[in-house]
Design a protein around this motif. Structure first.
Motif, mmCIF file in Angstrom:
data_model
loop_
_atom_site.group_PDB
_atom_site.id
_atom_site.type_symbol
_atom_site.label_atom_id
_atom_site.label_comp_id
_atom_site.label_asym_id
_atom_site.label_seq_id
_atom_site.Cartn_x
_atom_site.Cartn_y
_atom_site.Cartn_z
ATOM 1 N N HIS A 1 0.851 -1.203 0.000
ATOM 2 C CA HIS A 1 0.000 0.000 0.000
ATOM 3 C C HIS A 1 0.877 1.239 0.000
ATOM 4 N N ARG A 2 1.392 1.633 1.169
ATOM 5 C CA ARG A 2 2.222 2.838 1.191
ATOM 6 C C ARG A 2 3.601 2.588 1.762
ATOM 7 N N GLY A 3 3.948 1.308 1.838
ATOM 8 C CA GLY A 3 5.367 1.012 2.016
ATOM 9 C C GLY A 3 5.897 0.907 3.430
ATOM 10 N N THR A 4 5.039 0.690 4.426
ATOM 11 C CA THR A 4 5.634 0.479 5.746
ATOM 12 C C THR A 4 6.065 -0.984 5.872
ATOM 13 N N CYS B 1 -0.880 -5.625 7.963
ATOM 14 C CA CYS B 1 -0.116 -4.392 8.086
ATOM 15 C C CYS B 1 -0.764 -3.518 9.166
ATOM 16 N N MET C 1 -8.420 -5.631 2.188
ATOM 17 C CA MET C 1 -8.042 -4.273 2.586
ATOM 18 C C MET C 1 -9.311 -3.456 2.767
ATOM 19 N N TYR D 1 -0.451 -0.405 9.643
ATOM 20 C CA TYR D 1 -0.685 0.999 9.299
ATOM 21 C C TYR D 1 -2.147 1.221 8.908
HETATM 22 S S1 FES Z 1 0.956 0.854 4.377
HETATM 23 FE FE1 FES Z 1 -1.172 1.107 4.409
HETATM 24 S S2 FES Z 1 -1.896 -0.871 4.860
HETATM 25 FE FE2 FES Z 1 0.240 -1.097 4.808
#
Ligand code: FES
Ligand SMILES: [Fe+2]
Length: 365
Positions: A91-94, A108, A124, A110
């Motif tokens: 998604h946004r890379g964490t 995830c 998601m 985040y």
């Molecule tokens: S970065 Fe948003 S769900 Fe993983």
């Protein structure tokens, strides 16, 4: 940096060849070139199989911190298959997984994206109206995984198959009791060496220095019988025991039958060493932290504790400190304005020459 900077050559004929240009060990741009052309394209040690022993176990780790810094993840799914995956959320890379543990699914923290243990996107929240979603690019990227005995290795963009690398070990060491190995966590050590990683490898790949640098080791092995065998992506050094010192007994049909082997020192290009002794295996993992700093992890796996301090497999901490001191002195030397390249001993430095040829091949590609 411009490409031509690192298009040095190493003559295939060791008798006329010159060693690596000194700047390879000390220039930051050389280190960056190695990161992109050597480390991403080769197999690196990841872990041993205890870290994902049962279904549902997950084990995050960073591949070559300081050089690649790639966040990866090992998992064992419900079908008992082991996977090597990117640990970066699509998604946004964490980072997806923080620490080792047991999971049914990966989630995830985040924004709650879920993946199955084989890395596939599962679900998601709040993405119902996102077009063309999910697609395969929402799965965690897979990383090439190789297994030799109890050990996992991974590669980001391998230039060779895992079998190309480990076939010689499978053939030579297959009769040994790897299933009985027990990891000795309290005996594991990390050494930080103030030198370039390739100087550490150079030193590892020759027994030439043993009589000069390692008194205790020289006393238990037969220097005259020390042998080097070159493989495409590996070097084997075979140390033969002096009489009365600890040695393997190979089966009658084996290539080493009748030899008193004290140690098999296997190096796999570029950063992994499997040192096999009558007591078990010491895995050495070389981690290039910076152009002039290297961490070397010694990971002991034991199949016969009663032989632990015998022969070439004994006193490893002392031998390591002796190597560290000499390699750090070389690092200071290769910075000199008055040194560039040396020559090789054809009888003693075949392994070093082979490594330098591989490095030249990969840095040029
Ligand atoms: S970065 Fe948003 S769900 Fe993983
Ligand atoms: Fe040494």
């Amino acid at each position: 940096m411009n490409e031509p900077e690192f298009t040095f050559t190493i003559d295939p004929d060791i008798r006329v060849a010159r060693t690596l240009p000194a700047r390879i060990y000390s220039d930051l741009s050389s280190f960056q070139t190695q990161r992109d052309r050597v480390f991403t394209r080769t197999w690196q040690y990841a872990a041993h199989d205890d870290v994902v022993k049962v279904a549902g176990q997950v084990h995050p780790f960073t591949l070559l911190p300081g050089a690649l810094d790639e966040p990866l993840l090992l998992t064992r799914d419900a079908e008992d298959r082991v996977h090597a995956l990117s640990n970066v959320c699509t998604h946004r890379g964490t980072l997806v997984v923080d620490g080792s543990g047991h999971e049914q699914q990966l989630r995830c923290r985040y924004h709650g994206r879920r993946f199955t243990l084989d890395g596939r996107f599962h679900s998601m929240p709040e993405f119902e109206t996102t077009a063309d979603f999910p697609s395969p690019t929402d799965d965690l990227p897979r990383v090439a995984l190789g297994t030799w005995q109890r050990f996992f290795m991974v590669a980001l963009a391998p230039a060779m198959t895992f079998d190309d690398v480990v076939a010689p070990l499978r053939a030579r060491l297959g009769h040994l009791p790897f299933d009985e190995l027990v990891f000795d966590a309290t005996g594991a050590r990390d050494y930080v060496v103030n030198a370039n990683w390739a100087l550490y490898i150079d030193n590892y790949l020759e027994g030439f220095h043993i009589p000069y640098v390692h008194n205790s080791l020289a006393a238990v092995i037969d220097y005259g019988a020390y042998a080097v065998e070159l493989e495409r992506y590996a070097v084997l050094q075979l140390a033969i025991a002096r009489s009365g010192e600890a040695a393997f007994e190979a089966p009658r049909s084996h290539a080493d039958a009748g030899k008193r082997v004290a140690a098999y020192y296997y190096w796999l290009f570029p950063t992994t060493m499997f040192n096999v002794y009558p007591w078990g295996v010491s895995v050495n993992v070389v981690v290039p932290l910076a152009v002039d700093r290297t961490r070397v992890s010694f990971l002991p796996f034991v199949w016969d504790a009663s032989r632990r301090e015998q022969g070439a497999g004994g006193g490893l901490d002392r031998v390591e400190r002796e190597d560290e001191a000499i390699v750090e002195a070389v690092q200071r030397g290769v910075r000199s304005r008055l040194y560039d390249r040396g020559r090789y001993s054809p009888t003693r430095e075949g392994g070093v020459h082979h490594f330098h040829r591989l490095l030249a091949e990969f840095m040029r590609a």
